[in-house]
Scaffold this active site. Sequence first.
Site: not given
Length: 608
Positions: A273, A292, A294-297, A300-302
């Site tokens: 893109h 994201l 830290d903001a509460g979302a 996942p780790t991958s």
Amino acid sequence: MATGQLFSKTTQALFYNYKQLPIQRMLDFDFLCGRETPSVAGIINPGAEGFQKLFFGQEEIAIPVHSTVEAACAAHPMADVFINFSSFRSAAASSMAALKQPTIRVVAIIAEGVPEADTKQLIAYARSNNKVVIGPATVGGIQAGAFKIGDTAGTIDNIIHCKLYRPGSVGFVSKSGGMSNELYNTIARVTDGIYEGIAIGGDVFPGSTLSDHILRFNNIPQVKMMVVLGELGGRDEYSLVEALKQGKVNKPVVAWVSGTCARLFKSEVQFGHAGAKSGGEMESAQAKNQALRDAGAVVPTSYEAFESAIKETFEKLVEEGKIPPVKEVTPPQIPEDLNTAIKSGKVRAPTHIISTISDDRGEEPCYAGVPMSSIVEQGYGVGDVISLLWFKRSLPRYCTQFIEICIMLCADHGPCVSGAHNTIVTARAGKDLVSSLVSGLLTIGPRFGGAIDDAARYFKDAYDRGLSPYEFVESMKKKGIRVPGIGHRIKRGDNRDQRVELLQKFARTHFPSVKYMEYAVQVETYTLSKANNLVLNVDGAIGSLFLDLLAGSGMFSKQEIDEIVEIGYLNGLFVLARSIGLIGHTFDQKRLKQPLYRHPWEDVLYTK
């Protein structure tokens, strides 16, 4: 930006720049979802008007085609979605024209490569007028069980596999259209499916952002959780981070930003893109994922753990009683197109036309199995092409030369014969070439040109039955039939037709046998004893010599020769040849700018 649901089961769209497959896929999705009306109300094809035939289930429907955006919007005031399949060169102008229509609420721009300055203008206009732009460079979006844009979600098989024919509980937004299809499958495996999915497009400046749609999903009661797939490059995801921090989103968000592998490369990497190009640490996938998280979302780790994160979030909502069970439905069977079904061996369909002389399905057209390139490279002439298309075989060179000579000799016979006269009168009446030509051709018949076939038939019958010229002529006289191919208005026994002599000379030089022609000459000798104008004319010469061509070449059976004569092949030569002359007369009159023809009074006998 809209604050709630964009589409419903009654949403209708206008489709700009006709594309058969995406429109048909939309209509198939409509049928799959049990819609009562097609989602495509009209098609805009600049410069064209009328209808396009498509299918709505098993029913063939005609969708109106309009030449302008304004005309389409006026004709379909309930259509509030504009799906733009124009090229990047005209996408901005046509999209702006749609946004300026009061009936249009959502514009989806499929094209890639739309200039960024143009996109910014579209975004500014849409936001100031409370309208929504999806794209550019988008595959579109879908509301499960209700409406989809163009090719969103791919094939019908994929749509069924992803259970998109009925609504689920997940709102999904992505930059990538291709990855949307992947996530639709993932979400269908571990949840009850999506409610709405949007691909905002991969350009640097999308018409609507990830957070725009997440905030919108947050206001839709049927959406219980959201899934976001971002990518490195740009800062769009940070607006979602801010929305989460400010408490504007009160439903679970599972997110992943792809492109974490970019750090493995020593140099800067740009993905598919235009916007997928990291411009610093903040635009990296790792930084966005951490923000994201830290903001509460739920992040996942991958990417491999993305599916598990979605599943766990969904199952938790189910346990809490926030997601009621979805009632499963069995979608109707989409009828297959006939061509598709035939190719897959599922049906046998009878053909309606048989052709044995030509085939244009391959890389190049073929005449009787001979490729067009071979015809040109081997120096074939008009006679060779006629032998392939009329007789389905390559005749010897003397045969094709004879055919060409016949065409040249019969191409025209002056302006006074009936066919030429009719053509001239029609051309002078201001009619077009085809009308003028047909006017002359329709005169061809037993009295004008049609004697070639009859001459061949009668000469062949008499010769094959062993009739002497005397027996033949007198038997015809008893029947009240003039001998075809004998007689001329001008030519006499002492002033023979040069065309006849040229044909006879060629045949005597090149033909293996001229038995039918010699028989015609013997008949002429007898008829000349009765009257000096009963000479063998060009029709009789061509008719008898064509019999010699067919019989002497050794390439035709007796049955084939009889069939050729009976069908009227020989008169076809006259029709083909005389068309050349009639076309010439048409051009001649047009070039001379001749006025409307009126027959002179003095040339008419007025009587009671």
